[in-house]
Design a protein around this motif. Structure first.
Motif, mmCIF file in Angstrom:
data_model
loop_
_atom_site.group_PDB
_atom_site.id
_atom_site.type_symbol
_atom_site.label_atom_id
_atom_site.label_comp_id
_atom_site.label_asym_id
_atom_site.label_seq_id
_atom_site.Cartn_x
_atom_site.Cartn_y
_atom_site.Cartn_z
ATOM 1 N N GLY A 66 0.834 -1.190 0.000
ATOM 2 C CA GLY A 66 0.000 0.000 0.000
ATOM 3 C C GLY A 66 0.873 1.246 0.000
ATOM 4 O O GLY A 66 1.926 1.282 0.630
ATOM 5 N N MET A 67 0.435 2.268 -0.729
ATOM 6 C CA MET A 67 1.170 3.534 -0.774
ATOM 7 C C MET A 67 0.267 4.630 -0.216
ATOM 8 O O MET A 67 -0.736 4.997 -0.834
ATOM 9 N N ILE A 251 2.780 -1.227 4.148
ATOM 10 C CA ILE A 251 2.347 0.124 3.802
ATOM 11 C C ILE A 251 3.563 1.040 3.792
ATOM 12 O O ILE A 251 4.268 1.166 4.798
ATOM 13 N N ALA A 252 3.811 1.666 2.630
ATOM 14 C CA ALA A 252 4.863 2.672 2.499
ATOM 15 C C ALA A 252 4.199 4.042 2.496
ATOM 16 O O ALA A 252 3.091 4.208 1.973
ATOM 17 N N GLY A 261 9.003 5.909 5.158
ATOM 18 C CA GLY A 261 9.044 4.690 5.952
ATOM 19 C C GLY A 261 8.088 3.648 5.399
ATOM 20 O O GLY A 261 7.164 3.967 4.645
ATOM 21 N N THR A 262 8.333 2.406 5.753
ATOM 22 C CA THR A 262 7.478 1.289 5.348
ATOM 23 C C THR A 262 7.178 0.439 6.573
ATOM 24 O O THR A 262 8.087 0.100 7.334
ATOM 25 N N LEU A 263 5.896 0.091 6.747
ATOM 26 C CA LEU A 263 5.435 -0.659 7.908
ATOM 27 C C LEU A 263 4.708 -1.916 7.469
ATOM 28 O O LEU A 263 4.080 -1.942 6.412
ATOM 29 N N SER A 264 4.771 -2.948 8.294
ATOM 30 C CA SER A 264 3.897 -4.093 8.075
ATOM 31 C C SER A 264 2.495 -3.722 8.527
ATOM 32 O O SER A 264 2.304 -2.774 9.306
ATOM 33 N N ARG A 265 1.508 -4.453 8.039
ATOM 34 C CA ARG A 265 0.133 -4.137 8.423
ATOM 35 C C ARG A 265 -0.065 -4.298 9.928
ATOM 36 O O ARG A 265 -0.820 -3.533 10.541
ATOM 37 N N GLN A 266 0.626 -5.267 10.540
ATOM 38 C CA GLN A 266 0.431 -5.500 11.968
ATOM 39 C C GLN A 266 0.910 -4.344 12.826
ATOM 40 O O GLN A 266 0.310 -4.023 13.852
ATOM 41 N N GLU A 271 -2.927 6.568 13.176
ATOM 42 C CA GLU A 271 -2.251 7.715 13.786
ATOM 43 C C GLU A 271 -0.799 7.805 13.340
ATOM 44 O O GLU A 271 -0.299 8.874 12.982
ATOM 45 N N GLN A 272 -0.109 6.662 13.342
ATOM 46 C CA GLN A 272 1.293 6.653 12.959
ATOM 47 C C GLN A 272 1.469 7.009 11.489
ATOM 48 O O GLN A 272 2.329 7.818 11.127
ATOM 49 N N ILE A 273 0.643 6.417 10.620
ATOM 50 C CA ILE A 273 0.739 6.730 9.195
ATOM 51 C C ILE A 273 0.398 8.190 8.952
ATOM 52 O O ILE A 273 1.034 8.873 8.139
#
Length: 288
Positions: A66-67, A251-252, A261-266, A271-273
């Protein structure tokens, strides 16, 4: 229609079939083979100003990346670089271990890349052509649709159109209906049917559910999820954070032409995104 700003309310009210949306499992958390790798990609926008400023990312088999980002931060230019509509000025674009330079749309099509553009009416369909004829777009190499390589086999094309209309729930009088007469949801289903049926390796989906009603939205999500499950590497660009948290494996976040940054869905949260979308780095976006 559904406003992207009301995405939270949409997800609160709709019932999501757990069998349709495949949750991450320990097996699906494994790193899948990389199909596309971008390293330090730079590109300019239509005005000649820097739009992509050192973008690096990976698109992997069996995975939705996801972007997230506020519109105008380089998403459109990134998608256009990936599909050959815009040349990058520097950096490395690697497709299945082959470095691509000055690539063309035809080369990308031949490599099995499907593309759902952000502006479906302007770039996704030929409004004056029929539903069946729109399935032919970006698929002129399919010999099943031609006699002796030059004459269109109208019977085969119309049968194909009817089959896809049924499979993708395109609601129109017939495959001979002009695409310009369709609703936004049915028009998007035509694009989705054409691109997912043709794509073999990658699907790029730019705002694929924006402006659609709840039923069309769920259908589009389900089909893109199935494309991922068939092994495609998917890039899903959206301003709807709830949608990305629902559908993406990773999610990037893009801001001012950079991936911050890039995060895993978990580990990702709205809020962070949201903080990262303002330019905060992954480290500083974590609440104290």
């Amino acid at each position: 229609t559904t406003d992207p700003a009301t995405g939270t309310e949409l997800l609160r009210t709709e019932v999501v079939d757990e069998e349709r949306v495949t949750p991450l499992t320990p097996e699906s958390e494994a790193v899948h083979p990389t199909v596309i790798e971008l390293r330090h990609i730079h590109a300019v926008n239509d005005l000649g100003h820097p739009a992509l400023k050192g973008i690096s990312l990976e698109l992997r088999e069996n995975e939705i990346l996801g972007m997230a980002g506020v519109s105008g931060n380089g998403q459109r230019e990134l998608a256009e670089v990936l599909v050959g509509l815009r040349h990058h000025s520097s950096g490395t674009y690697t497709f299945e271990q082959t470095v691509l330079q000055r690539l063309t749309v035809e080369q990308i099509i031949n490599r099995g890349v499907g593309y759902i553009p952000e502006d479906r009416k302007k770039f996704g369909v030929a409004a004056g052509l029929t539903i069946a004829q729109n399935f032919l777009l970006r698929n002129f190499g399919n010999s099943n649709f031609f006699w002796k390589r030059f004459l269109i086999n109208r019977g085969a094309l119309q049968r194909y159109g009817r089959e896809k209309m049924e499979a993708f729930d395109v609601r129109a009088p017939s495959e001979k209906t002009r695409v310009g007469l369709l609703s936004g949801g049915n028009m998007q289903k035509v694009i989705l049917a054409r691109e997912t049926s043709r794509a073999r390796r990658v699907l790029l989906a730019c705002q694929p559910t924006r402006g659609l009603d709840i039923h069309a939205t769920q259908f589009i999500r389900d089909e893109i999820g199935r494309a991922r499950d068939r092994g495609l590497a998917v890039l899903w660009i959206s301003e709807d954070l709830d949608e990305l948290l629902l559908m993406a494996d990773r999610i990037a976040v893009i801001f001012d032409g950079h991936i911050v940054g890039t995060l895993s869905r978990q580990e990702a949260t709205v809020e962070q995104i949201g903080r990262m979308m303002t330019g905060m780095t992954l480290e500083t976006a974590v609440p104290a």
